[in-house]
Design a protein around this motif. Structure first.
Motif, mmCIF file in Angstrom:
data_model
loop_
_atom_site.group_PDB
_atom_site.id
_atom_site.type_symbol
_atom_site.label_atom_id
_atom_site.label_comp_id
_atom_site.label_asym_id
_atom_site.label_seq_id
_atom_site.Cartn_x
_atom_site.Cartn_y
_atom_site.Cartn_z
ATOM 1 N N ARG A 6 -6.687 34.671 45.288
ATOM 2 C CA ARG A 6 -7.052 34.138 43.985
ATOM 3 C C ARG A 6 -8.418 34.684 43.581
ATOM 4 N NH1 ARG A 6 -7.840 28.418 42.822
ATOM 5 N NH2 ARG A 6 -8.898 29.394 41.065
ATOM 6 N N LEU A 7 -8.707 34.618 42.303
ATOM 7 C CA LEU A 7 -9.986 35.093 41.795
ATOM 8 C C LEU A 7 -11.059 34.014 41.920
ATOM 9 C CD1 LEU A 7 -8.833 36.862 38.510
ATOM 10 C CD2 LEU A 7 -9.890 37.991 40.479
ATOM 11 N N THR A 17 -26.944 39.417 45.649
ATOM 12 C CA THR A 17 -25.973 40.503 45.524
ATOM 13 C C THR A 17 -25.717 40.858 44.074
ATOM 14 O OG1 THR A 17 -24.122 38.942 45.467
ATOM 15 C CG2 THR A 17 -24.788 39.800 47.631
ATOM 16 N N GLY A 18 -26.081 39.950 43.169
ATOM 17 C CA GLY A 18 -25.721 40.134 41.786
ATOM 18 C C GLY A 18 -24.353 39.544 41.522
ATOM 19 N N PRO A 19 -23.962 39.420 40.236
ATOM 20 C CA PRO A 19 -22.679 38.810 39.885
ATOM 21 C C PRO A 19 -21.492 39.582 40.454
ATOM 22 C CG PRO A 19 -24.112 38.984 37.970
ATOM 23 C CD PRO A 19 -24.747 39.791 39.049
ATOM 24 N N ILE A 20 -20.491 38.842 40.947
ATOM 25 C CA ILE A 20 -19.305 39.443 41.571
ATOM 26 C C ILE A 20 -18.060 38.681 41.107
ATOM 27 C CG2 ILE A 20 -18.076 39.781 43.762
ATOM 28 C CD1 ILE A 20 -20.831 39.979 45.118
ATOM 29 N N LEU A 21 -16.993 39.410 40.888
ATOM 30 C CA LEU A 21 -15.670 38.828 40.702
ATOM 31 C C LEU A 21 -14.814 39.380 41.827
ATOM 32 C CD1 LEU A 21 -13.639 37.149 39.063
ATOM 33 C CD2 LEU A 21 -13.154 39.199 37.704
ATOM 34 N N LYS A 22 -14.241 38.508 42.647
ATOM 35 C CA LYS A 22 -13.537 38.979 43.838
ATOM 36 C C LYS A 22 -12.232 38.227 44.048
ATOM 37 C CE LYS A 22 -16.131 35.909 46.953
ATOM 38 N NZ LYS A 22 -16.961 35.825 48.177
ATOM 39 N N TYR A 23 -11.378 38.827 44.849
ATOM 40 C CA TYR A 23 -10.148 38.174 45.305
ATOM 41 C C TYR A 23 -10.387 37.640 46.717
ATOM 42 C CZ TYR A 23 -7.014 39.806 41.559
ATOM 43 O OH TYR A 23 -6.379 40.013 40.358
ATOM 44 N N VAL A 24 -9.995 36.395 46.955
ATOM 45 C CA VAL A 24 -10.117 35.783 48.281
ATOM 46 C C VAL A 24 -8.824 35.042 48.615
ATOM 47 C CG1 VAL A 24 -12.635 35.514 48.140
ATOM 48 C CG2 VAL A 24 -11.137 33.673 47.326
ATOM 49 N N PRO A 25 -8.473 34.933 49.924
ATOM 50 C CA PRO A 25 -7.303 34.127 50.300
ATOM 51 C C PRO A 25 -7.585 32.656 50.000
ATOM 52 C CG PRO A 25 -8.000 35.563 52.097
ATOM 53 C CD PRO A 25 -9.100 35.565 51.088
ATOM 54 N N VAL A 221 -8.288 43.915 38.300
ATOM 55 C CA VAL A 221 -7.035 44.608 38.619
ATOM 56 C C VAL A 221 -5.957 43.547 38.853
ATOM 57 C CG1 VAL A 221 -8.282 46.529 39.677
ATOM 58 C CG2 VAL A 221 -7.481 44.632 41.117
ATOM 59 N N PRO A 222 -4.682 43.884 38.665
ATOM 60 C CA PRO A 222 -3.606 42.918 38.902
ATOM 61 C C PRO A 222 -3.622 42.407 40.341
ATOM 62 C CG PRO A 222 -2.781 44.833 37.717
ATOM 63 C CD PRO A 222 -4.170 45.176 38.160
ATOM 64 N N LYS A 223 -3.158 41.198 40.518
ATOM 65 C CA LYS A 223 -3.138 40.602 41.852
ATOM 66 C C LYS A 223 -2.335 41.451 42.829
ATOM 67 C CE LYS A 223 -1.616 36.472 44.340
ATOM 68 N NZ LYS A 223 -1.051 35.113 44.239
ATOM 69 N N ALA A 224 -1.260 42.090 42.342
ATOM 70 C CA ALA A 224 -0.411 42.909 43.220
ATOM 71 C C ALA A 224 -1.221 44.035 43.873
ATOM 72 C CB ALA A 224 0.758 43.491 42.427
ATOM 73 N N ALA A 269 -12.667 42.604 42.522
ATOM 74 C CA ALA A 269 -11.564 42.444 41.576
ATOM 75 C C ALA A 269 -11.601 43.461 40.445
ATOM 76 C CB ALA A 269 -11.583 41.027 40.989
ATOM 77 N N LEU A 270 -12.743 44.097 40.233
ATOM 78 C CA LEU A 270 -12.843 45.069 39.147
ATOM 79 C C LEU A 270 -12.375 46.458 39.577
ATOM 80 C CD1 LEU A 270 -16.280 44.028 37.604
ATOM 81 C CD2 LEU A 270 -13.982 43.265 36.976
ATOM 82 N N THR A 271 -12.408 46.716 40.889
ATOM 83 C CA THR A 271 -11.991 48.034 41.390
ATOM 84 C C THR A 271 -10.743 47.961 42.253
ATOM 85 O OG1 THR A 271 -13.344 47.902 43.394
ATOM 86 C CG2 THR A 271 -14.404 48.766 41.391
ATOM 87 N N GLY A 272 -10.470 46.782 42.817
ATOM 88 C CA GLY A 272 -9.344 46.631 43.727
ATOM 89 C C GLY A 272 -9.639 47.146 45.122
ATOM 90 N N GLU A 273 -10.891 47.497 45.379
ATOM 91 C CA GLU A 273 -11.281 48.046 46.673
ATOM 92 C C GLU A 273 -12.088 47.044 47.476
ATOM 93 O OE1 GLU A 273 -13.405 51.593 45.784
ATOM 94 O OE2 GLU A 273 -11.646 52.682 45.050
#
Length: 288
Positions: A6-7, A17-25, A221-224, A269-273
């Motif tokens: 989830r985001l 670290t500065g602002p981040i948008l990430k995917y986490v379990p 990037v899409p969740k997939a 979440a912005l790069t998918g990496e």
């Protein structure tokens, strides 16, 4: 487990670290090798749906003993008369504290320079049986907190709650700022409710924090794609697991998969990496 990604946002002020948008379990842990069921084994990233609030933007200040006592009186209806007084300054904060003969402790934490209050509460050792439900207590916590929230915060998420050791009548709720319907992981408040009467007994949080411009979630990037990255950067190892669902010792160990990251980090979440600790340090160094 990758399917539970989830985001979440990170303002990154404390970690710098500065602002981040990430995917986490959403629920890290182990996977039962037989049933495929996730066994919680870490810090869960489960949040409620966004809850709309009406921020009151009330700012409390306490630069003196008298002002701190006034905060306790006006906000929690607590009287410090005839209580033993202590005061301490540490790490940029001043703690005003009173202790009654019955061991009831009342306290206010304020910024040593600005006087802005970041925490206030009362702690009593009295017992009692819970008379309200957790959901009712959560509603009371949110309703009480919103009067102090900055006017920019119009939605929040409740992530979890816990009981004080030995004091099941006290339930603490962790309430996070929401941005674009997504929880901000490192911008949270703690509100404690007495389950015997529904009274709030403590409030704590970053009431003086500067506003941060967060990334636009529509650019994620899409969740997939994030799931694919998670699978590529994690491996599964078999272990014997000797605990039951309640954390106690199980009569018969079961075989589980431990989902382990090949390197510590998070999925941007912005790069998918995956961004590891080394990359984050380099990114911070180059931007500075």
């Amino acid at each position: 487990m990758g399917e539970s990604l989830r985001l979440v946002y990170m303002e990154g002020q404390e970690a710098q670290t500065g602002p981040i948008l990430k995917y986490v379990p959403e629920m890290p842990g182990y996977v039962d090798a037989k049933t495929g069921k996730v066994i919680p084994g870490g810090v869960e990233n489960k949040y409620s749906a966004p809850i709309k609030v009406t921020p009151g933007d009330r700012q409390l200040a306490a630069r003196t003993k008298e002002e701190a006592a006034a905060v306790l009186k006006s906000e929690l209806a607590v009287d410090v008369a005839n209580a033993e007084y202590k005061e301490e300054s540490k790490a940029g904060f001043r703690r005003f504290q009173w202790i009654h003969q019955d061991k009831t402790t009342m306290y206010v934490y304020a910024d040593e320079w600005t006087g802005r209050v970041s925490q206030f509460g009362v702690h009593s050792v009295q017992g009692g049986e819970p008379r309200i439900t957790r959901d009712e207590a959560a509603q009371k916590a949110v309703s009480f907190l919103e009067q102090y929230l900055d006017k920019s915060i119009t939605e929040i998420h409740v992530s979890e709650s816990d009981s004080a050791p030995g004091l099941s009548r006290l339930e603490s709720f962790y309430i996070h700022k929401s941005h674009q319907g997504i929880p901000v992981e490192d911008h949270s408040y703690r509100v404690t409710v007495d389950m015997t009467n529904g009274n709030v007994t403590e409030v704590a949080g970053p009431f003086e924090r500067e506003q941060v411009s967060l990334p636009d979630s529509s650019q994620a990037v899409p969740k997939a794609e994030a799931v694919k990255e998670f699978v590529n950067t994690h491996s599964a190892k078999l272990y014997y697991y000797s605990f039951d669902e309640n954390g106690g010792r199980a009569d018969t160990p079961r075989i589980v998969y431990s989902i382990e990251a090949q390197k510590p980090g998070y999925i941007d979440a912005l790069t998918g990496e995956t961004v590891g600790e080394k990359e984050e340090a380099e990114k911070k160094s180059s931007s500075g």
